[in-house]
Design a protein around this motif. Structure first.
Motif, PDB file in Angstrom:
ATOM      1  N   GLU A   1      -1.499  13.335  -5.884  1.00  0.00           N
ATOM      2  CA  GLU A   1      -1.791  12.074  -5.190  1.00  0.00           C
ATOM      3  C   GLU A   1      -1.914  12.287  -3.681  1.00  0.00           C
ATOM      4  O   GLU A   1      -2.723  11.637  -3.030  1.00  0.00           O
ATOM      5  CB  GLU A   1      -0.718  11.034  -5.514  1.00  0.00           C
ATOM      6  CG  GLU A   1      -0.819  10.518  -6.947  1.00  0.00           C
ATOM      7  CD  GLU A   1       0.092   9.316  -7.177  1.00  0.00           C
ATOM      8  OE1 GLU A   1       1.306   9.541  -7.300  1.00  0.00           O
ATOM      9  OE2 GLU A   1      -0.409   8.185  -7.227  1.00  0.00           O
TER      10      GLU A   1
ATOM     11  N   GLN B   1     -10.957   0.477  -5.600  1.00  0.00           N
ATOM     12  CA  GLN B   1      -9.980  -0.577  -5.352  1.00  0.00           C
ATOM     13  C   GLN B   1      -8.765  -0.388  -6.267  1.00  0.00           C
ATOM     14  O   GLN B   1      -8.915  -0.157  -7.465  1.00  0.00           O
ATOM     15  CB  GLN B   1     -10.648  -1.925  -5.632  1.00  0.00           C
ATOM     16  CG  GLN B   1      -9.845  -3.107  -5.187  1.00  0.00           C
ATOM     17  CD  GLN B   1     -10.598  -4.407  -5.384  1.00  0.00           C
ATOM     18  OE1 GLN B   1     -11.781  -4.420  -5.733  1.00  0.00           O
ATOM     19  NE2 GLN B   1      -9.915  -5.520  -5.166  1.00  0.00           N
ATOM     20  N   ALA B   2      -7.576  -0.472  -5.709  1.00  0.00           N
ATOM     21  CA  ALA B   2      -6.357  -0.370  -6.515  1.00  0.00           C
ATOM     22  C   ALA B   2      -5.924  -1.776  -6.909  1.00  0.00           C
ATOM     23  O   ALA B   2      -5.701  -2.620  -6.045  1.00  0.00           O
ATOM     24  CB  ALA B   2      -5.257   0.325  -5.720  1.00  0.00           C
TER      25      ALA B   2
ATOM     26  N   THR C   1       2.341   4.935  -9.743  1.00  0.00           N
ATOM     27  CA  THR C   1       2.567   4.651 -11.164  1.00  0.00           C
ATOM     28  C   THR C   1       2.494   5.964 -11.949  1.00  0.00           C
ATOM     29  O   THR C   1       1.815   6.913 -11.543  1.00  0.00           O
ATOM     30  CB  THR C   1       1.522   3.668 -11.737  1.00  0.00           C
ATOM     31  OG1 THR C   1       0.240   4.315 -11.751  1.00  0.00           O
ATOM     32  CG2 THR C   1       1.429   2.384 -10.912  1.00  0.00           C
TER      33      THR C   1
ATOM     34  N   GLY D   1      -3.420  -2.434  -9.502  1.00  0.00           N
ATOM     35  CA  GLY D   1      -2.052  -2.596  -9.998  1.00  0.00           C
ATOM     36  C   GLY D   1      -1.691  -1.558 -11.035  1.00  0.00           C
ATOM     37  O   GLY D   1      -2.118  -0.409 -10.956  1.00  0.00           O
ATOM     38  N   ASP D   2      -0.916  -1.959 -12.014  1.00  0.00           N
ATOM     39  CA  ASP D   2      -0.427  -1.035 -13.035  1.00  0.00           C
ATOM     40  C   ASP D   2      -1.319  -1.079 -14.290  1.00  0.00           C
ATOM     41  O   ASP D   2      -2.424  -1.621 -14.259  1.00  0.00           O
ATOM     42  CB  ASP D   2       1.028  -1.356 -13.377  1.00  0.00           C
ATOM     43  CG  ASP D   2       1.175  -2.793 -13.884  1.00  0.00           C
ATOM     44  OD1 ASP D   2       0.136  -3.489 -14.032  1.00  0.00           O
ATOM     45  OD2 ASP D   2       2.320  -3.221 -14.136  1.00  0.00           O
TER      46      ASP D   2
ATOM     47  N   ARG E   1      -1.057   6.841 -12.847  1.00  0.00           N
ATOM     48  CA  ARG E   1      -1.884   7.351 -11.755  1.00  0.00           C
ATOM     49  C   ARG E   1      -1.571   8.821 -11.487  1.00  0.00           C
ATOM     50  O   ARG E   1      -2.472   9.651 -11.332  1.00  0.00           O
ATOM     51  CB  ARG E   1      -1.662   6.535 -10.486  1.00  0.00           C
ATOM     52  CG  ARG E   1      -2.672   6.850  -9.379  1.00  0.00           C
ATOM     53  CD  ARG E   1      -2.500   5.935  -8.188  1.00  0.00           C
ATOM     54  NE  ARG E   1      -3.614   6.006  -7.263  1.00  0.00           N
ATOM     55  CZ  ARG E   1      -3.680   6.849  -6.231  1.00  0.00           C
ATOM     56  NH1 ARG E   1      -2.708   7.693  -6.009  1.00  0.00           N
ATOM     57  NH2 ARG E   1      -4.734   6.847  -5.441  1.00  0.00           N
TER      58      ARG E   1
ATOM     59  N   ASP F   1      -8.651   1.536  -9.574  1.00  0.00           N
ATOM     60  CA  ASP F   1      -7.549   2.485  -9.551  1.00  0.00           C
ATOM     61  C   ASP F   1      -6.231   1.758  -9.822  1.00  0.00           C
ATOM     62  O   ASP F   1      -6.162   0.535  -9.722  1.00  0.00           O
ATOM     63  CB  ASP F   1      -7.485   3.148  -8.166  1.00  0.00           C
ATOM     64  CG  ASP F   1      -6.947   4.566  -8.240  1.00  0.00           C
ATOM     65  OD1 ASP F   1      -6.358   4.928  -9.274  1.00  0.00           O
ATOM     66  OD2 ASP F   1      -7.125   5.309  -7.256  1.00  0.00           O
ATOM     67  N   GLN F   2      -5.199   2.528 -10.153  1.00  0.00           N
ATOM     68  CA  GLN F   2      -3.852   1.966 -10.183  1.00  0.00           C
ATOM     69  C   GLN F   2      -3.247   2.160  -8.794  1.00  0.00           C
ATOM     70  O   GLN F   2      -3.717   2.976  -8.004  1.00  0.00           O
ATOM     71  CB  GLN F   2      -3.002   2.669 -11.248  1.00  0.00           C
ATOM     72  CG  GLN F   2      -3.578   2.486 -12.637  1.00  0.00           C
ATOM     73  CD  GLN F   2      -2.513   2.481 -13.736  1.00  0.00           C
ATOM     74  OE1 GLN F   2      -1.319   2.542 -13.484  1.00  0.00           O
ATOM     75  NE2 GLN F   2      -2.973   2.406 -14.977  1.00  0.00           N
ATOM     76  N   THR F   3      -2.209   1.396  -8.517  1.00  0.00           N
ATOM     77  CA  THR F   3      -1.570   1.549  -7.223  1.00  0.00           C
ATOM     78  C   THR F   3      -0.781   2.854  -7.186  1.00  0.00           C
ATOM     79  O   THR F   3      -0.333   3.364  -8.214  1.00  0.00           O
ATOM     80  CB  THR F   3      -0.644   0.363  -6.915  1.00  0.00           C
ATOM     81  OG1 THR F   3       0.038   0.011  -8.107  1.00  0.00           O
ATOM     82  CG2 THR F   3      -1.427  -0.828  -6.417  1.00  0.00           C
ATOM     83  N   THR F   4      -0.637   3.402  -5.994  1.00  0.00           N
ATOM     84  CA  THR F   4       0.034   4.681  -5.793  1.00  0.00           C
ATOM     85  C   THR F   4       1.428   4.690  -6.427  1.00  0.00           C
ATOM     86  O   THR F   4       2.172   3.727  -6.274  1.00  0.00           O
ATOM     87  CB  THR F   4       0.179   4.959  -4.290  1.00  0.00           C
ATOM     88  OG1 THR F   4      -1.107   4.837  -3.697  1.00  0.00           O
ATOM     89  CG2 THR F   4       0.709   6.344  -4.032  1.00  0.00           C
TER      90      THR F   4
ATOM     91  N   THR G   1      -5.115  11.370  -1.296  1.00  0.00           N
ATOM     92  CA  THR G   1      -5.049  10.606  -0.042  1.00  0.00           C
ATOM     93  C   THR G   1      -5.764  11.353   1.082  1.00  0.00           C
ATOM     94  O   THR G   1      -6.522  10.760   1.852  1.00  0.00           O
ATOM     95  CB  THR G   1      -3.583  10.367   0.378  1.00  0.00           C
ATOM     96  OG1 THR G   1      -2.881   9.767  -0.712  1.00  0.00           O
ATOM     97  CG2 THR G   1      -3.503   9.443   1.581  1.00  0.00           C
TER      98      THR G   1
END
Lengths: 358, 144
Positions: free
Chosen positions: B87, B107-108, B72, B110-111, B75, B67-70, B91
């Motif tokens: 989003e 797993q997150a 972006t 990054g971008d 995302r 995943d990308q981090t929350t 969650t």
């Protein structure tokens, strides 16, 4: 659960987690949730776990921390500690502490301390972020004797096109000091046997559950019971049945459940239900709930209540929700409802909460 | 999902309008390792993989989503466009699984750049990045 067994249940997963750290490429996940909530009513008579006309932040505030890690391929360990405000102190307990073994895509076996899914949100009832309300409708959720077992369960999943099925049988036992209806009691549940059936699509979840158990209980504190009331249980059978559904479709949110509880002796059989309707408007989720608990029996412990709740949830960001609720609760037929004593008139309750997951 | 996968040809016709929206309009595309045989993926499979209900592509190949981090842009666009959830709803969905011991979210990492690098280095990975961030180190899957 007494303090001794808490230590054992917490220490065992900690040791296994420590072992997991040493193995190659472990993935340890740390998750948590926190609710800070305040409530006030317009009555001196305590509602639920102590809401009165004296504003307090102690009734619903809680913190949970969960550690989970992989010990070996397919073998995972999960432990969740919950700290909740209890009168003037914080009470810490572990409702979850188990080993799970995954056998293929469709079967997972778990053993240890497990919170069982008696009703729709029972097994995540402390995680406020996961549902719309500040507290799930208490006509259904208040007064459960115990909600976790030392035992085993199985998660059998099956996919049929757009429908996912879950069959979750569980078996175990539990002994704990509880305070149902404000009575200090020790309860011992043997032969807890239950099953949870869930069918879900992207938008709709439908579930049914049944649990039965032999309960032995006795008073451990002072009580002023009316004459003839016998709350001592000796391997008496208790049965719980519930059906429920939740829908989250095109901004429309619906939660509804019906439950049927029967416990022996002076504990009256009761039925309870609620319907919640909500509408998502961007980050806002206004909702309305009507809930009811009823009993046919006229025992002194009978509790009948009807309530209406207006609530608003606002998603501040992707891990924080702000909530406000106004509830009007009516204890019916001269019973205490979910109050400490019959309040005499309808009571208004105002609550605010911040729910965070991390 | 046509609006997500369509080319940006209209930009030529309305360059100004598109320039003003391009910065906020991410156009996420699913990506896999170049060695993966798949060329397409259905929206249903994508949804099942990212909601933890399935770990395989249509041809049976096992994949592990990242995943990308929350927060972006990719995302946000990915979850509202493909998974049909905000989003916050995602969650809440994972909260119900995590805290009942039923699962962990992808797993997150990054971008766009971090996910591209991750997928390029993991033959069994599936991720998503903005269309403009795709290069030869990863393979873009056509969404059916």
């Amino acid at each position: 659960m007494n303090k001794k067994s808490t230590v054992v249940w917490v220490a065992t997963p900690a040791l296994i987690l420590a072992t997991a750290v040493a193995s190659a490429e472990p993935r340890i996940a740390i998750n948590g949730f926190l609710t800070a909530a305040g409530s006030v009513s317009d009555s001196e008579v305590a509602y639920l776990n102590g809401i009165t006309d004296q504003a307090s932040f102690e009734n619903d505030s809680r913190l949970g921390i969960q550690l989970s890690g992989t010990v070996a391929p397919g073998l995972d360990v999960t432990a969740q500690l919950l700290a909740s405000a209890d009168d003037d102190t914080y009470d810490i307990r572990a409702d979850w502490a188990f080993l799970s073994y995954t056998l293929g895509d469709d079967l997972k076996l778990r053993g240890g301390r497990i919170k069982f899914p008696l009703f729709l949100v029972s097994d995540y009832v402390e995680v406020g972020y996961a549902y719309p309300w500040i507290r799930p409708p208490q006509e259904v959720y208040d007064g459960l004797p115990l909600n976790s077992i030392s035992g085993i369960d199985a998660l059998l999943t099956h996919n049929m096109g757009s429908v996912d099925l879950l069959v979750q049988p569980y078996f175990g036992s539990n002994s704990e000091d509880t305070e149902p209806s404000g009575l200090q009691m020790s309860s011992d549940m043997r032969d807890v046997m239950g099953i949870n059936l869930v069918a879900s699509t992207d938008a709709l979840t439908v579930r049914a559950g049944y649990m039965e158990s032999k309960i032995t209980s006795r008073l451990t504190g002072p009580a002023m019971l009316p004459p003839g009331v016998d709350i001592t249980l000796n391997d008496d059978q208790a049965r719980f049945f519930g059906v429920g559904a939740m829908l989250d479709w095109n901004n429309i949110v619906v939660y509804s459940e019906y439950t049927d509880t029967s416990i022996a002796k002076s504990f009256p059989d009761s039925t309870a239900w609620y319907v919640t309707l909500g509408y998502r408007a961007g980050r806002f989720l206004p909702h309305v709930t009507v809930a009811d608990r009823d009993t046919d029996e006229r025992t002194p412990l009978a509790r009948k209540q009807r309530s209406t709740t207006l609530g608003l949830r606002y998603d501040l960001n992707t891990s924080t929700a702000l909530k406000a609720e106004w509830q009007r609760a009516e204890a019916r037929d001269g019973t205490a409802g979910l109050f400490e004593a019959p309040p005499g008139e309808d009571v208004n309750i105002l609550s605010f909460a911040v729910d965070v997951v991390f | 999902m046509g609006h997500l996968t369509s080319k940006r040809a209209p930009c030529l016709l309305a360059a100004l309008l598109c320039l003003s929206t391009a910065s906020s309009m991410a156009d996420p595309v699913p990506i896999v390792h170049p060695s993966n045989a798949a060329a397409t993926i259905s929206v249903d499979d994508l949804r099942r993989i990212y909601l933890g209900k399935s770990g395989t592509l249509a041809d049976g190949t096992a994949v592990v989503p990242v995943d990308q981090t929350t927060g972006t842009a990719s995302r946000q666009a990915f979850y509202t466009g493909f998974i049909d959830k905000s989003e916050s709803q995602v969650t809440a969905y994972w909260s119900r699984l995590i805290f009942t011991g039923k699962g962990q979210p992808p797993q997150a990492v990054g971008d766009d750049a971090a996910v591209r690098k991750w997928v390029a280095g993991h033959p069994d990975a599936i991720g998503y990045i903005d269309d403009s961030a795709a290069d030869a180190t990863v393979k873009v899957l056509q969404v059916r």
